[in-house]
Design an enzyme around this catalytic site. Structure first.
Site, PDB file in Angstrom:
ATOM      1  N   TRP A 151       0.813  -1.229   0.000  1.00  0.00           N
ATOM      2  CA  TRP A 151       0.000   0.000   0.000  1.00  0.00           C
ATOM      3  C   TRP A 151       0.842   1.272   0.000  1.00  0.00           C
ATOM      4  CZ3 TRP A 151      -4.903   2.027   0.222  1.00  0.00           C
ATOM      5  CH2 TRP A 151      -5.013   3.318   0.774  1.00  0.00           C
ATOM      6  N   ASN A 179      -0.047   5.754   0.123  1.00  0.00           N
ATOM      7  CA  ASN A 179      -0.928   6.899  -0.111  1.00  0.00           C
ATOM      8  C   ASN A 179      -0.074   8.118  -0.439  1.00  0.00           C
ATOM      9  OD1 ASN A 179      -1.092   6.136   2.924  1.00  0.00           O
ATOM     10  ND2 ASN A 179      -1.686   8.253   3.061  1.00  0.00           N
ATOM     11  N   ASP A 180      -0.102   9.160   0.333  1.00  0.00           N
ATOM     12  CA  ASP A 180       0.483  10.448  -0.084  1.00  0.00           C
ATOM     13  C   ASP A 180       1.936  10.376  -0.554  1.00  0.00           C
ATOM     14  OD1 ASP A 180      -1.750  10.809   1.465  1.00  0.00           O
ATOM     15  OD2 ASP A 180      -0.804  12.121   2.921  1.00  0.00           O
ATOM     16  N   GLN A 219       3.976   7.610   1.645  1.00  0.00           N
ATOM     17  CA  GLN A 219       3.325   6.882   2.725  1.00  0.00           C
ATOM     18  C   GLN A 219       3.269   5.406   2.321  1.00  0.00           C
ATOM     19  OE1 GLN A 219       1.447   8.233   5.949  1.00  0.00           O
ATOM     20  NE2 GLN A 219       3.505   8.921   5.460  1.00  0.00           N
ATOM     21  N   TRP A 273      -3.783   0.156   4.210  1.00  0.00           N
ATOM     22  CA  TRP A 273      -3.217   1.193   5.068  1.00  0.00           C
ATOM     23  C   TRP A 273      -2.830   0.617   6.430  1.00  0.00           C
ATOM     24  CZ3 TRP A 273      -3.793   3.709   9.716  1.00  0.00           C
ATOM     25  CH2 TRP A 273      -3.157   4.949   9.834  1.00  0.00           C
ATOM     26  N   PHE A 327       3.911   9.722   9.537  1.00  0.00           N
ATOM     27  CA  PHE A 327       2.898  10.291   8.648  1.00  0.00           C
ATOM     28  C   PHE A 327       3.556  11.264   7.659  1.00  0.00           C
ATOM     29  CE2 PHE A 327      -1.656   9.742  10.519  1.00  0.00           C
ATOM     30  CZ  PHE A 327      -1.494   8.374  10.506  1.00  0.00           C
ATOM     31  N   ARG A 385      -0.830  18.005  11.637  1.00  0.00           N
ATOM     32  CA  ARG A 385       0.034  17.157  10.798  1.00  0.00           C
ATOM     33  C   ARG A 385       0.454  17.732   9.445  1.00  0.00           C
ATOM     34  NH1 ARG A 385      -4.892  14.406  11.230  1.00  0.00           N
ATOM     35  NH2 ARG A 385      -6.085  14.179   9.295  1.00  0.00           N
ATOM     36  N   GLU A 441      -5.740  18.620   5.072  1.00  0.00           N
ATOM     37  CA  GLU A 441      -4.517  17.818   5.194  1.00  0.00           C
ATOM     38  C   GLU A 441      -3.487  18.323   4.177  1.00  0.00           C
ATOM     39  OE1 GLU A 441      -6.029  13.543   6.737  1.00  0.00           O
ATOM     40  OE2 GLU A 441      -6.414  13.833   4.614  1.00  0.00           O
ATOM     41  N   TRP A 469      -9.835   8.407  -0.589  1.00  0.00           N
ATOM     42  CA  TRP A 469     -10.058   7.721   0.691  1.00  0.00           C
ATOM     43  C   TRP A 469     -11.421   7.045   0.784  1.00  0.00           C
ATOM     44  CZ3 TRP A 469      -6.360   5.985   3.329  1.00  0.00           C
ATOM     45  CH2 TRP A 469      -5.190   6.712   3.513  1.00  0.00           C
TER      46      TRP A 469
HETATM   47  C1  FRU Z   1      -3.625  12.291   3.839  1.00  0.00           C
HETATM   48  C2  FRU Z   1      -3.241  11.714   5.169  1.00  0.00           C
HETATM   49  C3  FRU Z   1      -2.334  12.669   5.917  1.00  0.00           C
HETATM   50  C4  FRU Z   1      -1.573  11.760   6.848  1.00  0.00           C
HETATM   51  C5  FRU Z   1      -1.416  10.505   6.023  1.00  0.00           C
HETATM   52  C6  FRU Z   1      -1.472   9.236   6.807  1.00  0.00           C
HETATM   53  O1  FRU Z   1      -3.973  11.348   2.890  1.00  0.00           O
HETATM   54  O2  FRU Z   1      -4.397  11.420   5.917  1.00  0.00           O
HETATM   55  O3  FRU Z   1      -3.007  13.722   6.562  1.00  0.00           O
HETATM   56  O4  FRU Z   1      -0.348  12.298   7.239  1.00  0.00           O
HETATM   57  O5  FRU Z   1      -2.475  10.527   5.070  1.00  0.00           O
HETATM   58  O6  FRU Z   1      -1.178   8.123   6.027  1.00  0.00           O
END
Ligand code: FRU
Length: 499
Positions: free
Chosen positions: A42, A44-45, A61, A69, A101, A167, A220, A302
């Site tokens: 997985w 993400n960002d 991420q 996740w 994060f 964050r 975010e 998401w």
């Molecule tokens: C955005 C987020 C961030 C966080 C990260 C966690 O997609 O929610 O705010 O740092 O992903 O994986």
């Protein structure tokens, strides 16, 4: 003995199967061939985008253990051209119950942190959010070997408001005041805070921005960057971007080293991407002087991200996008274009023609890995555009509604939507867009499961995932409600960046 052999052969068989499902070939169904995705598991960002010593770094991420996740860590890869990527070992790992994060990275060339010994190698510094169930604080780690191995700072955290939600620090050097600036969010309060520091180890609050624009979800991943104005002799404005689960917005204005002053219309929401699948975009730090800013986002949402039917990896990044600004009708607009090196992957020309279309023109040629350029004079009272992943009644549509003056992407007729009910619900997205001298210009990249549309030279951009059947590989032009004139229709096969 027989039993033992049977057991052994079952063990071998199970191991082969699990090895197969955990081994990346970059030939899997749905695997993007010219968008970045991790080999397995997985993501993400995008995190820590920084250009250092001729290399574009991407951190991201990452869950090192599973294809969903969790255990958030920073994966790492580098590229010489933003097209071909070399995977590197996980850079920052979850440790002592603290997840890593999102955040950013800089090369501390003046050793402001004092991490390097005199004359020693430049520290690369990563600033990220340390996450536990009850607290989020800003923390740093450093590397002396270009990001290959990292040490977490012994006095972490460097900024802790004792809050559960705080964050996604984006740090950059603000030369006029000779200090580092950090943009970071208070997600539930819809605020971006700006801090300054001479050494990244202790931080002082400068100002806050927000709530403003879209506050329909948590804020975010903020970014604050300078973007050149097109044809203005190098003049720049400041752009503040952020994600609002599950879209992004931007504001254009000025930043004086303390405060961001918004000059975008206060009652309008400005989106860098109007599609369902663009989130958490941030820009590269420390690009060579004169280079246009480049932003990369996460091409997922998401609302269904954890369930998309891809294996052994999950999620990919958008194409790297170059940013410029234009002022039109007294409004600042962000224009985006795919970073130019993507041209390296242009393959055979499949179509090169101008044509009138009434209803549907299906091409003989089939592919799900394409670049498409189209100029259209849309029928006055109808819709027209391009259909991709067409076959067996399935298709994804990229169209223009001439009456509503809207660009749209629509995946309601694509296959394999059942993995999550939100995916099927979120099937059509629109972007307001006026024709330019009566013309619509579409520049589309289709990469097996990602469609990225740059319309009218990047004035409106839309990213959308689809999961077509293997036989859904047709390409068509369409015009409903009248005849549309398509000129300069050019379609190329795209090569893989992973060969
Ligand atoms: C955005 C987020 C961030 C966080 C990260 C966690 O997609 O929610 O705010 O740092 O992903 O994986």
């Amino acid at each position: 003995m027989k039993n033992l052999l049977a057991v052994l052969s079952i063990i071998v068989f199970v191991n082969i199967i699990s090895a197969q499902t955990n081994t990346a070939t970059y030939r899997e169904q749905y695997r993007p061939q010219f968008h970045f995705s991790p080999q397995v598991n997985w993501t993400n960002d995008p995190n820590g985008l920084v250009y250092y010593k001729g290399k574009y770094h991407i951190f991201y991420q990452y869950n090192p253990y599973e294809n969903k996740w969790g255990h958030m860590s920073w994966g790492h890869a580098t590229s010489n051209d933003l097209v071909h990527w070399q995977h590197l070992p996980v850079a920052l790992k979850e440790d002592k119950g603290i997840m890593i994060f999102s955040g950013s990275c800089v090369a501390d060339v003046n050793n402001t942190t004092g991490f390097a010994k005199p004359g020693g190698p430049t520290p690369m510094v990563a600033m990220y959010t340390g996450h536990t169930e009850t607290n989020q604080s800003q923390q740093i780690a450093y590397s002396f070997n270009g990001g290959n191995t990292w040490k977490k700072y012994w006095h972490n955290p460097v900024l802790d408001l004792q809050k559960k939600d705080f964050r996604d620090p984006k740090v950059f050097w603000y030369a006029p005041k000779k200090y580092w600036v950090m943009a970071v969010v208070l997600p539930n309060e819809h605020k971006v805070q700006f801090y300054q520091s001479k050494n990244m180890l202790s931080w002082v609050l400068l100002s806050e921005f927000g709530p403003a624009g879209d506050i329909s979800g948590v804020w975010e991943c903020p970014d604050l960057l300078q973007v050149p104005i097109a044809n203005a002799g190098g003049r720049k404005k400041w752009v503040l971007t952020m994600s609002i689960s599950t879209a992004m917005q931007y504001f254009v204005g000025e930043f004086d080293g303390v405060k961001f002053s918004n000059e975008s219309l206060p009652n309008k929401i400005y989106r860098p991407d109007f599609g369902p699948d663009y989130y958490a975009g941030i820009s590269y730090n420390q690009l060579p002087t004169g280079a246009k800013p480049v932003m990369i986002g996460w091409a997922n949402n998401w609302q269904y991200a954890n369930d998309i039917p891809t294996s052994p990896w999950k999620s990919a990044m958008s194409l790297p996008r170059e940013l410029t600004l234009k002022k039109e009708n007294n409004e600042w607009l962000l224009f985006q274009q795919p970073a130019a090196n993507i041209d390296k992957l242009k393959g055979d020309t499949l179509v090169d023609e101008s044509v009138l279309v009434n209803a549907v023109k299906m091409y003989d040629t089939k592919s799900t890995q394409l670049e498409v350029l189209v100029e259209a004079q849309p029928a006055a009272n109808g819709t027209c555009g391009v259909q991709l992943a067409a076959g067996n009644g399935h298709y994804a549509e990229i169209g223009y509604d001439a009456v509503a003056q809207k660009l749209y992407v629509d995946r309601s007729h694509t296959a394999n939507q059942g993995f999550n009910k939100n995916f099927a619900k979120l099937s059509r997205y629109e972007a307001p867009l006026a024709l330019k001298k009566g013309l619509l210009k579409l520049h589309i990249f289709f990469d097996n499961s990602i469609i990225e549309v740059f319309a009218n030279d990047g004035e409106a951009v839309m990213t959308m995932q689809i999961f077509p059947d293997k036989t859904d590989n047709g390409i068509a032009l369409f015009s409903n409600g009248g005849t549309s004139t398509f000129s300069n229709v050019k379609i190329w096969n795209m090569k893989s960046a992973w060969n």
